[in-house]
Design a protein around this motif. Structure first.
Motif, PDB file in Angstrom:
ATOM      1  N   HIS A   1       0.842  -1.198   0.000  1.00  0.00           N
ATOM      2  CA  HIS A   1       0.000   0.000   0.000  1.00  0.00           C
ATOM      3  C   HIS A   1       0.877   1.247   0.000  1.00  0.00           C
ATOM      4  O   HIS A   1       1.916   1.291   0.653  1.00  0.00           O
ATOM      5  N   ASP A   2       0.441   2.248  -0.727  1.00  0.00           N
ATOM      6  CA  ASP A   2       1.177   3.507  -0.780  1.00  0.00           C
ATOM      7  C   ASP A   2       1.014   4.326   0.496  1.00  0.00           C
ATOM      8  O   ASP A   2       1.877   5.128   0.838  1.00  0.00           O
ATOM      9  N   PHE A   3      -0.100   4.137   1.172  1.00  0.00           N
ATOM     10  CA  PHE A   3      -0.301   4.797   2.451  1.00  0.00           C
ATOM     11  C   PHE A   3      -1.360   4.047   3.238  1.00  0.00           C
ATOM     12  O   PHE A   3      -2.118   3.239   2.694  1.00  0.00           O
ATOM     13  N   ILE A   4      -1.377   4.310   4.528  1.00  0.00           N
ATOM     14  CA  ILE A   4      -2.424   3.796   5.407  1.00  0.00           C
ATOM     15  C   ILE A   4      -3.092   4.999   6.063  1.00  0.00           C
ATOM     16  O   ILE A   4      -2.423   5.960   6.444  1.00  0.00           O
ATOM     17  N   TYR A   5      -4.393   4.932   6.127  1.00  0.00           N
ATOM     18  CA  TYR A   5      -5.174   5.944   6.828  1.00  0.00           C
ATOM     19  C   TYR A   5      -5.889   5.229   7.952  1.00  0.00           C
ATOM     20  O   TYR A   5      -6.445   4.140   7.756  1.00  0.00           O
ATOM     21  N   LEU A   6      -5.899   5.823   9.126  1.00  0.00           N
ATOM     22  CA  LEU A   6      -6.606   5.181  10.227  1.00  0.00           C
ATOM     23  C   LEU A   6      -7.443   6.181  10.981  1.00  0.00           C
ATOM     24  O   LEU A   6      -7.077   7.340  11.137  1.00  0.00           O
ATOM     25  N   GLY A   7      -8.570   5.689  11.394  1.00  0.00           N
ATOM     26  CA  GLY A   7      -9.423   6.462  12.283  1.00  0.00           C
ATOM     27  C   GLY A   7      -8.929   6.254  13.701  1.00  0.00           C
ATOM     28  O   GLY A   7      -8.101   5.390  13.970  1.00  0.00           O
TER      29      GLY A   7
END
Length: 170
Positions: A116-122
């Protein structure tokens, strides 16, 4: 562009309508709309809201292969009302399915190896120790490039300790 989105799937429940929402859900939805190869990692209840969420993501081309169904906890929701002063008030459900995101070692390795190029997390889902531990293992196992998160502070959340990415509910 390959995006991994970790976190809440919930619905905003107004007196007259129900809308899919939550920071992680919104980011996953927009990444899908923009054509990014998007994987949403979360947990929903075995209920109508959970089924609506899966249908929503399928329409947008978001991979839900790592969205698990929880037989014991409901899909997250926020009940929204307007007080006498005309200000919105939010009541976030507790013990929602997204607080119980769990991955085995093989699943963690599979996600971590996807490039993955990035991870986003809540951050709201981290008030549940199961989701918090899963996120920690995932971050330790993979190389995701940038890590983006929203610091969603709520009245019922404490300040983070030195281990946490975001607040944990007391």
């Amino acid at each position: 562009m390959k995006a991994l989105i970790f976190g809440t799937i919930l619905f905003d429940v107004f007196p007259d309508e129900v809308l899919i929402g939550g920071c992680s859900t919104n980011v996953a939805s927009h990444c899908g709309l923009l054509g990014a190869e998007t994987t949403h990692l979360s947990r929903i209840g075995d209920d109508e809201l959970g089924r609506l969420a899966l249908a929503h993501f399928r329409r947008l081309g978001v991979d839900t292969g790592f969205v698990t169904v929880d037989p014991d906890h409901a899909t997250g929701r926020v009940d929204v009302t307007v007080n006498a002063a005309g200000q919105p008030e939010y009541i976030l459900s507790t013990a929602a399915a997204y607080e119980f995101i769990a991955l085995g070692d093989a699943e963690t390795a599979a996600i971590a190896s996807r490039g993955h190029d990035f991870i986003y997390l809540g951050t709201v889902n981290q008030r549940g120790p199961v989701s918090d531990a899963t996120l920690r293992r995932l971050l330790d196992a993979g190389s995701f490039g940038p890590v983006f998160f929203v610091s969603n502070l709520r009245d019922d959340c404490s300040l983070p300790d030195s281990r946490r990415v975001a607040p944990q509910r007391q």
